[in-house]
Scaffold this active site. Structure first.
Site, PDB file in Angstrom:
ATOM      1  N   SER A 186      -1.086  -3.176   8.834  1.00 31.44           N
ATOM      2  CA  SER A 186      -0.460  -3.488   7.439  1.00 31.44           C
ATOM      3  C   SER A 186       0.713  -2.475   7.391  1.00 31.44           C
ATOM      4  O   SER A 186       1.502  -2.525   6.105  1.00 31.44           O
ATOM      5  CB  SER A 186      -1.460  -2.530   6.340  1.00 31.44           C
ATOM      6  OG  SER A 186      -2.631  -3.547   6.248  1.00 31.44           O
ATOM      7  N   GLY A 230       5.447  13.231  -0.549  1.00 29.98           N
ATOM      8  CA  GLY A 230       5.842  12.429   0.582  1.00 29.98           C
ATOM      9  C   GLY A 230       5.498  11.126   0.594  1.00 29.98           C
ATOM     10  O   GLY A 230       4.673  10.530  -0.530  1.00 29.98           O
ATOM     11  N   GLY A 274       4.631   7.234   2.927  1.00 30.03           N
ATOM     12  CA  GLY A 274       4.243   6.613   4.244  1.00 30.03           C
ATOM     13  C   GLY A 274       3.489   5.372   4.070  1.00 30.03           C
ATOM     14  O   GLY A 274       3.466   4.600   2.894  1.00 30.03           O
ATOM     15  N   HIS A 275       2.576   4.962   5.138  1.00 29.83           N
ATOM     16  CA  HIS A 275       1.828   3.924   5.193  1.00 29.83           C
ATOM     17  C   HIS A 275       0.850   3.722   6.418  1.00 29.83           C
ATOM     18  O   HIS A 275       1.322   4.637   7.373  1.00 29.83           O
ATOM     19  CB  HIS A 275       2.422   2.404   5.049  1.00 29.83           C
ATOM     20  CG  HIS A 275       1.520   1.444   4.311  1.00 29.83           C
ATOM     21  ND1 HIS A 275       0.475   0.697   4.789  1.00 29.83           N
ATOM     22  CD2 HIS A 275       1.790   0.714   3.181  1.00 29.83           C
ATOM     23  CE1 HIS A 275       0.184   0.038   3.914  1.00 29.83           C
ATOM     24  NE2 HIS A 275       0.982  -0.055   2.993  1.00 29.83           N
ATOM     25  N   ASP A 276      -0.357   3.415   6.252  1.00 30.19           N
ATOM     26  CA  ASP A 276      -1.087   3.107   7.593  1.00 30.19           C
ATOM     27  C   ASP A 276      -1.340   1.474   7.763  1.00 30.19           C
ATOM     28  O   ASP A 276      -1.018   0.782   7.072  1.00 30.19           O
ATOM     29  CB  ASP A 276      -2.643   3.884   7.365  1.00 30.19           C
ATOM     30  CG  ASP A 276      -2.679   5.243   7.058  1.00 30.19           C
ATOM     31  OD1 ASP A 276      -1.622   5.758   7.425  1.00 30.19           O
ATOM     32  OD2 ASP A 276      -3.677   5.715   6.817  1.00 30.19           O
ATOM     33  N   GLY A 277      -1.877   1.367   9.041  1.00 28.84           N
ATOM     34  CA  GLY A 277      -1.848   0.051   9.426  1.00 28.84           C
ATOM     35  C   GLY A 277      -2.872  -0.104  10.706  1.00 28.84           C
ATOM     36  O   GLY A 277      -3.342   0.917  11.161  1.00 28.84           O
TER      37      GLY A 277
END
Length: 463
Positions: free
Chosen positions: A62, A301, A303-306
């Site tokens: 993702s 901050g 961001g993103h995870d996947g």
């Protein structure tokens, strides 16, 4: 004053934590002081013994969403689309079973996961360049998870719609548009979207297995159809992820100073669009236009995870310190590796204190399960909350329809974590996947209907 990056020490910590959490291989990239540092540890494939190197590429899942969002913001900045216009105004082929929702869902809502679109509609529309068009046609028959504009509900299907919108406006496939408008201007030579492109490089293999044990290679390298690209498939090196993040830190400029995204669009992507009741699944207090947003003790901050079934990505950016950190991993308890390593790294390099890992308190609050018990269906998944034999709560998370072969039903005890007027939070304990505890949030929509949120996905209680 910038803290020097101690390469040898961080290599040792990466090695130690990776082994402790049974992660076969991982790569780490750190931007600090304007310089990108790249490290690697372990194996890309336990079956072949191929070692991970800093230039290895991983499926980043993702994390693809922020790349798609960047393309959308390019088009918005050039006046080719209006973020607040209904999606159907620019993409007449878009539709849902609810005509009123179809007419009102906006591009901004899809970017910020507030459009009510479902997440687990994994539809294989083939390998052709028309795959996104085929997915959007099929999506017309898939119910929304919740009404648009009411609540944040993670919805990958909305990003396929955005990917198709990009294709219609640019005259290029999503893959081509991303390569020509982002990868190439930024010089990201180890960033791609198609499996055949990844064969040019050292590519990580995902690994699966029981928690607490060394996992084995997954049965397939990539289990997602091509239509998953805009929400779930970029294939990248950790260093390229950080270089992409650096463009966002530098006001949208490429290394040579050429604009990739206007500074105003960069800022808009980090402006909060929706708050999140689940602050743990992806370390997000809220959502911008593509980015997850967090505030750690006053330090903002993004961001993103996947995750791509058995490969994982984590990106955290602290703009005040000019720090960006990306971790890619190919199995095991990758979330625990992220939590331990990033807590130390960001504490030293950016002076922030990350929240502790999600877990129930020593003395859980009392919660009346009676109004919460029931079935909560959504496309691809049925969640059931019930009372167990011991009187405590139980969760059953069952994949259905197109997702029925994805996994056997998952079951867990529910331990109360917190209770407020807005939401009741449980920890699902004993799930046979990933982390020790899953956040489960029970709350009520503005129209009064109860819902449950697991993995950021909302499901409304059946009557």
């Amino acid at each position: 004053m910038t803290t020097p990056f101690a390469t040898d020490r961080w290599q040792s910590r990466l090695d130690e934590l990776r082994a402790a959490h049974h992660v076969p291989g991982a790569t780490l990239a750190v931007l600090t002081g304007g310089t990108v540092h790249e490290l690697a540890s372990g194996l890309l494939h336990r079956g072949t013994g191929v070692r991970a190197t800093p230039d290895s590429v991983f499926l980043a899942g993702s994390l693809a969403k922020v790349y798609t969002a960047t393309l959308v913001m390019q088009l918005a900045a050039s006046g080719e689309l209006d973020l607040d216009a209904p999606v159907a105004a620019s993409l007449p082929e878009f539709g849902t079973p609810d005509p009123d929702a179809t007419a009102t869902i906006t591009i901004r809502q899809l970017l910020s996961h507030t459009g009510g679109m479902t997440n687990d509609f994994m539809y294989d529309s083939g390998r052709g360049d028309d795959c996104l068009a085929g997915y959007v046609r099929a999506l017309r028959e898939v119910p929304l998870d919740c009404p648009p504009g009411m609540v944040l509900s993670y919805g990958s299907s909305g990003y396929v719609v955005l990917g198709r919108l990009i294709e219609v406006l640019t005259g290029r496939t999503w893959d081509q548009a991303l390569r020509e408008r982002v990868f190439e201007p930024l010089g990201l030579e180890r960033s791609m979207t198609l499996p055949e492109e990844a064969l040019r490089f050292r590519a990580a293999m995902g690994h699966m297995g029981e928690p607490g044990r060394a996992p084995e290679p997954a049965p397939a390298w990539d289990m997602m159809p091509r239509s998953a690209g805009p929400y779930g498939r970029v294939i990248v090196s950790a260093g390229d992820v950080v270089r992409f993040a650096k463009m966002h830190l530098d006001g949208g400029l490429a290394p040579g100073g050429a604009p990739v995204l206007p500074a105003g669009a960069v800022a808009a992507m980090r402006r909060r669009e929706a708050d999140s009741l689940d602050k743990w699944s992806v370390s997000a207090d809220g959502w911008g236009l593509g980015w997850t947003l967090h505030d750690w003790n006053g330090v903002p901050g993004f961001g993103h995870d996947g995750s791509a079934v058995s490969q994982f990505s984590f990106l955290r950016v602290l703009p005040g310190a000019g720090v960006a950190v990306a971790l890619l991993a190919n199995g095991g308890a990758a979330g625990r590796l992220y939590a331990g390593l990033f807590r130390e790294l960001l504490g030293e390099l950016a002076g922030v204190r990350m929240p502790p890992p999600f877990a129930p308190p020593a003395n859980p609050p009392e919660v009346d399960l009676t109004p919460l018990a029931g079935t909560y269906p959504r496309a691809g998944v049925v969640t059931t909350i019930s009372r167990g034999a011991d009187g405590g709560g139980r969760l059953r998370y069952e994949f259905v329809d197109e997702m029925r072969h994805f996994s056997p039903p998952l079951e867990a005890d529910l331990v109360p974590v917190s209770r407020s007027a807005g939401a009741t939070v449980f920890a699902a304990a004993g799930m046979p996947v990933g982390e020790e505890f899953w956040p489960v949030v029970c709350a009520t929509l503005p129209d009064g209907r109860p819902y449950v949120q697991v993995g950021m996905r909302v499901a409304v209680k059946a009557p």
